[in-house]
Design an enzyme around this catalytic site. Structure first.
Site, PDB file in Angstrom:
ATOM      1  N   CYS A   1      13.648  11.283   6.073  1.00  4.54           N
ATOM      2  CA  CYS A   1      13.736  10.999   7.509  1.00  4.54           C
ATOM      3  C   CYS A   1      15.149  11.214   8.028  1.00  4.54           C
ATOM      4  O   CYS A   1      15.349  11.429   9.212  1.00  4.54           O
ATOM      5  CB  CYS A   1      13.300   9.569   7.779  1.00  4.54           C
ATOM      6  SG  CYS A   1      14.310   8.400   6.858  1.00  4.54           S
TER       7      CYS A   1
ATOM      8  N   LYS B   1       0.860  -1.190   0.000  1.00  2.00           N
ATOM      9  CA  LYS B   1       0.000   0.000   0.000  1.00  2.00           C
ATOM     10  C   LYS B   1       0.893   1.235   0.000  1.00  2.00           C
ATOM     11  O   LYS B   1       1.507   1.563   1.005  1.00  2.00           O
ATOM     12  CB  LYS B   1      -0.936   0.043   1.212  1.00  2.00           C
ATOM     13  CG  LYS B   1      -2.053   1.057   0.961  1.00  2.00           C
ATOM     14  CD  LYS B   1      -2.725   1.569   2.212  1.00  2.00           C
ATOM     15  CE  LYS B   1      -1.984   2.667   2.902  1.00  2.00           C
ATOM     16  NZ  LYS B   1      -1.817   3.910   2.125  1.00  2.00           N
TER      17      LYS B   1
ATOM     18  N   GLU C   1       9.809  16.344  15.139  1.00  2.00           N
ATOM     19  CA  GLU C   1      10.189  16.260  13.728  1.00  2.00           C
ATOM     20  C   GLU C   1       9.306  17.193  12.894  1.00  2.00           C
ATOM     21  O   GLU C   1       8.080  17.117  12.967  1.00  2.00           O
ATOM     22  CB  GLU C   1       9.999  14.819  13.239  1.00  2.00           C
ATOM     23  CG  GLU C   1      10.384  14.617  11.786  1.00  2.00           C
ATOM     24  CD  GLU C   1      10.013  13.234  11.255  1.00  2.00           C
ATOM     25  OE1 GLU C   1       8.883  12.780  11.499  1.00  2.00           O
ATOM     26  OE2 GLU C   1      10.860  12.619  10.596  1.00  2.00           O
TER      27      GLU C   1
ATOM     28  N   GLU D   1      10.650   1.588   9.977  1.00  2.00           N
ATOM     29  CA  GLU D   1      11.569   2.722   9.823  1.00  2.00           C
ATOM     30  C   GLU D   1      10.736   3.977  10.042  1.00  2.00           C
ATOM     31  O   GLU D   1       9.835   4.274   9.245  1.00  2.00           O
ATOM     32  CB  GLU D   1      12.198   2.727   8.424  1.00  2.00           C
ATOM     33  CG  GLU D   1      13.145   1.544   8.236  1.00  2.00           C
ATOM     34  CD  GLU D   1      13.767   1.476   6.853  1.00  2.00           C
ATOM     35  OE1 GLU D   1      14.307   0.413   6.525  1.00  2.00           O
ATOM     36  OE2 GLU D   1      13.709   2.483   6.106  1.00  2.00           O
TER      37      GLU D   1
HETATM   38  P1  NAD Z   1       2.545   8.232   7.656  1.00  2.00           P
HETATM   39  O1  NAD Z   1       2.892   7.440   8.869  1.00  2.00           O
HETATM   40  O2  NAD Z   1       1.496   9.270   7.780  1.00  2.00           O
HETATM   41  O3  NAD Z   1       2.056   7.288   6.478  1.00  2.00           O
HETATM   42  C1  NAD Z   1       2.873   6.240   5.976  1.00  2.00           C
HETATM   43  C2  NAD Z   1       1.981   5.163   5.386  1.00  2.00           C
HETATM   44  O4  NAD Z   1       1.211   4.577   6.433  1.00  2.00           O
HETATM   45  C3  NAD Z   1       0.978   5.675   4.352  1.00  2.00           C
HETATM   46  O5  NAD Z   1       0.861   4.713   3.332  1.00  2.00           O
HETATM   47  C4  NAD Z   1      -0.310   5.780   5.160  1.00  2.00           C
HETATM   48  O6  NAD Z   1      -1.482   5.669   4.379  1.00  2.00           O
HETATM   49  C5  NAD Z   1      -0.165   4.579   6.081  1.00  2.00           C
HETATM   50  N1  NAD Z   1      -0.915   4.663   7.341  1.00  2.00           N
HETATM   51  C6  NAD Z   1      -1.199   5.771   8.070  1.00  2.00           C
HETATM   52  N2  NAD Z   1      -1.895   5.418   9.175  1.00  2.00           N
HETATM   53  C7  NAD Z   1      -2.032   4.071   9.154  1.00  2.00           C
HETATM   54  C8  NAD Z   1      -2.637   3.118  10.023  1.00  2.00           C
HETATM   55  N3  NAD Z   1      -3.242   3.484  11.165  1.00  2.00           N
HETATM   56  N4  NAD Z   1      -2.578   1.801   9.685  1.00  2.00           N
HETATM   57  C9  NAD Z   1      -1.959   1.407   8.551  1.00  2.00           C
HETATM   58  N5  NAD Z   1      -1.373   2.261   7.675  1.00  2.00           N
HETATM   59  C10 NAD Z   1      -1.397   3.578   7.979  1.00  2.00           C
HETATM   60  O7  NAD Z   1       3.918   8.840   7.139  1.00  2.00           O
HETATM   61  P2  NAD Z   1       4.138   9.840   5.926  1.00  2.00           P
HETATM   62  O8  NAD Z   1       3.558  11.160   6.343  1.00  2.00           O
HETATM   63  O9  NAD Z   1       3.691   9.193   4.669  1.00  2.00           O
HETATM   64  O10 NAD Z   1       5.741   9.958   5.868  1.00  2.00           O
HETATM   65  C11 NAD Z   1       6.465  10.875   6.634  1.00  2.00           C
HETATM   66  C12 NAD Z   1       6.987  10.231   7.896  1.00  2.00           C
HETATM   67  O11 NAD Z   1       7.679   9.038   7.572  1.00  2.00           O
HETATM   68  C13 NAD Z   1       7.998  11.084   8.633  1.00  2.00           C
HETATM   69  O12 NAD Z   1       7.756  10.960  10.011  1.00  2.00           O
HETATM   70  C14 NAD Z   1       9.331  10.453   8.287  1.00  2.00           C
HETATM   71  O13 NAD Z   1      10.362  10.664   9.207  1.00  2.00           O
HETATM   72  C15 NAD Z   1       8.964   9.016   8.215  1.00  2.00           C
HETATM   73  N6  NAD Z   1       9.922   8.280   7.379  1.00  2.00           N
HETATM   74  C16 NAD Z   1      10.853   7.497   7.987  1.00  2.00           C
HETATM   75  C17 NAD Z   1      11.793   6.810   7.215  1.00  2.00           C
HETATM   76  C18 NAD Z   1      12.887   5.955   7.820  1.00  2.00           C
HETATM   77  O14 NAD Z   1      13.582   5.267   7.072  1.00  2.00           O
HETATM   78  N7  NAD Z   1      13.070   5.971   9.120  1.00  2.00           N
HETATM   79  C19 NAD Z   1      11.759   6.934   5.833  1.00  2.00           C
HETATM   80  C20 NAD Z   1      10.782   7.749   5.258  1.00  2.00           C
HETATM   81  C21 NAD Z   1       9.853   8.425   6.042  1.00  2.00           C
HETATM   82  O1  6OD Z   2      18.125   4.771   1.552  1.00  2.00           O
HETATM   83  C1  6OD Z   2      17.422   3.975   2.165  1.00  2.00           C
HETATM   84  O2  6OD Z   2      17.537   2.740   2.034  1.00  2.00           O
HETATM   85  C2  6OD Z   2      16.413   4.459   3.122  1.00  2.00           C
HETATM   86  N1  6OD Z   2      15.722   3.515   3.794  1.00  2.00           N
HETATM   87  C3  6OD Z   2      16.194   5.792   3.243  1.00  2.00           C
HETATM   88  C4  6OD Z   2      15.228   6.349   4.106  1.00  2.00           C
HETATM   89  C5  6OD Z   2      14.913   7.644   3.948  1.00  2.00           C
HETATM   90  C6  6OD Z   2      13.906   8.280   4.730  1.00  2.00           C
HETATM   91  O3  6OD Z   2      13.180   9.149   4.322  1.00  2.00           O
END
Ligand code: NAD
Ligand code: 6OD
Length: 496
Positions: free
Chosen positions: A298, A188, A400, A264
């Site tokens: 992130c 998804k 964040e 992540e």
């Molecule tokens: P989000 O958590 O709002 O959504 C991510 C995904 O989860 C989407 O597909 C969303 O539809 C789904 N989702 C939301 N609520 C859900 C639930 N209750 N059950 C199941 N699925 C659900 O995140 P975002 O706004 O899309 O992305 C930004 C965030 O992601 C930031 O906090 C960022 O730091 C984090 N992020 C972390 C990493 C990492 O590698 N650590 C990488 C990328 C993004």
């Molecule tokens: O480069 C990657 O493999 C990775 N997981 C990056 C994550 C980025 C977060 O936004």
């Protein structure tokens, strides 16, 4: 006049469908996919309801036992290479779709997002061939012993839930090892970025991935498609990238089925700039780590700590760099930063700016919304921003933002710099800038994070462990860590 989209934009004005059991399926319930450059609709997306979630999970369960299981490892890996070839063959369409959905710059989509989408398949198709199993000779009272060995088995049906910031890169980073180890999947993508996942389904189909092995569902998260998927009894594991609070919600949903989880999550990453660093490299690298993808990675730096003797020069140099960034049409070759993902996200980022100003922040640069005098004024742009003067307890220093913003503070000693960097509920990444080799190792090892970069940022080797501590994640992926999460060793004991 420039265009908000880039030719060839696939599915423009059309409907992005779900992909279940080898067929594109329309739910006849739609939501709009919006271009954040100008707020215009790009296309519509077919939202998966409970019935489609059930069919996708059922298809994935059936496919676990079919052709996919009987295929040799070499055949499976060859198919994954074919998927990588398919992404590369439609490279320009993937770039156009990723840019239109996210507003990210052409340069970034071409050099980072889409190449990594293909590379994720190649790397894990090759790594899995070398996956080790264990073997022990065990002593027994009769002196003949027993042979214990392990075979690696897939977890089963894996739900892959992805965010919007690096849509194809982060989806395939989890999908590729899940498939390489023999699982079937239901993915998804984020509701904000459905396009490249849909193109990927077309590539999977054309590559000959057997029906049911890869299923795609579009929809929202909470109380919607995402939640239906994570609660589903037919799902064995959930691999998720997104916000920390979403990770907590998924953990609760997955508890009943005791599903395997890999997360992540968010970051509030620090950069430490020592006076003995290469000044220009530190400014350049820190600027990149703050503003890449509009700060929507992130791993981006949001907290910068600079040794006091170079603090004023460093702040001035960062200001000059930030002000020189070109903000505008993602489709222009020299654009550094496009809009944020949506107006909703921009409101969140601007609320952080307001609270920082109310807390007494000094605005070094930015802090507002740029004006273009054309359709981009309906887009979700914000200025690259740098603030100083806040206390460590201010909202901007604790939470964040996920936008093009950093706060810069001075420090006096190495010990103080380490304490400041570690003073966070998050623990994803840190960056250290120094030319003192001993200090580089000493400080890097004391960071409470999953990865520390020294004199660089976001230099990736896909074989290395990747993940966060504290609120930033659960488990490790990358290289053998991904193979280990997506498969489970079963022990076989043979009495000799
Ligand atoms: P989000 O958590 O709002 O959504 C991510 C995904 O989860 C989407 O597909 C969303 O539809 C789904 N989702 C939301 N609520 C859900 C639930 N209750 N059950 C199941 N699925 C659900 O995140 P975002 O706004 O899309 O992305 C930004 C965030 O992601 C930031 O906090 C960022 O730091 C984090 N992020 C972390 C990493 C990492 O590698 N650590 C990488 C990328 C993004
Ligand atoms: O480069 C990657 O493999 C990775 N997981 C990056 C994550 C980025 C977060 O936004």
């Amino acid at each position: 006049m420039q265009s908000a989209t880039f030719s060839p934009l696939p599915h423009a004005g059309g409907i992005l469908k779900n992909y279940i059991n080898g067929e594109f399926v329309d739910s006849e319930l739609y939501f709009d996919n919006i271009n954040p450059v100008n707020g215009q609709r790009i296309n519509q997306v077919s939202e998966a309801n409970q019935e489609l979630v059930d069919s996708a999970v059922a298809a994935a369960r059936t496919a676990l036992k079919g052709e996919w299981q009987q295929m040799s490892l070499a055949q499976r890996c060859a198919l994954l290479h074919k998927v990588a070839d398919g992404i590369e063959a439609r490279f320009d369409e993937f770039v156009a779709a990723e840019m239109a959905d996210t507003g990210k710059s052409l340069n970034q989509a071409k050099t980072i997002d889409i190449p990594r989408g293909a590379a994720n398949f190649r790397v894990f198709a090759d790594l899995v061939k070398a996956q080790a199993s264990e073997c022990f000779h065990t002593a027994t009272p009769d002196g003949l012993g027993a042979l214990n060995y392990s075979v690696n088995k897939p977890l089963g049906v894996v739900a892959v839930i992805a965010p919007w910031n690096l849509p194809l890169l982060l989806l395939t980073w989890k999908l590729a090892p899940a498939l390489a180890t023999g699982n079937t999947v239901v993915v998804k993508p984020s509701e904000e970025t459905p396009a490249t996942a849909t193109l990927l389904a077309e590539v999977m189909d054309a590559a000959g991935i057997p029906p049911g092995v890869f299923n795609l569902l579009h929809g929202f998260g909470e109380n919607s498609t995402g939640a239906m998927l994570t609660q589903h009894t037919g799902i064995d594991a959930v691999t998720f990238t997104g916000e920390s609070k979403t990770g907590s919600a998924i953990m609760r949903a997955a508890a009943d089925g005791v599903k395997s989880l890999s997360f992540e999550l968010g970051g509030k990453n620090a950069a430490l700039i020592f006076a003995d660093s290469d000044f220009d490299a530190a400014v350049e690298g820190t600027c990149r780590s703050v503003f890449t993808n509009g700060g929507q990675v992130c791993l981006c730096t949001e907290r910068v700590y600079v040794e006091r003797s170079i603090y004023p020069q460093f702040v001035a140099a960062m200001k000059a760099k930030a002000e020189a960034l070109k903000i505008g049409w993602p489709t222009d070759h020299d654009t550094d930063m496009g809009p944020l993902i949506s107006h909703q996200h921009r409101n969140k980022v601007l609320a952080f700016f307001h609270s920082a100003k109310a807390d007494g922040a000094e605005v070094v640069c930015g802090g507002g919304v740029p004006s273009f005098g054309d359709e981009r004024d309906q887009g979700a742009f914000v200025e690259p921003s740098i603030f100083t003067g806040l206390s460590e307890s201010s909202q901007l220093q604790r939470q964040e933002v996920f936008g093009p913003i950093c706060h810069i503070s001075p420090f006096d000693t190495e010990q103080q710099a380490i304490e400041l960097a570690n003073n966070s509920e998050y623990g994803l990444a840190a960056t250290v800038w120094t030319q003192n080799l001993s200090r580089a190792h000493r400080v890097a090892q004391q960071m409470d994070v999953g990865i520390t970069w020294v004199n660089t940022w976001y230099l990736r080797d896909l074989r290395t462990p990747f993940g966060g501590v504290k609120l930033s994640g659960l488990g490790r992926e990358g290289g053998v860590h991904s193979l280990s999460f997506y498969s489970e060793p079963m022990n076989i004991c043979i009495k000799l």
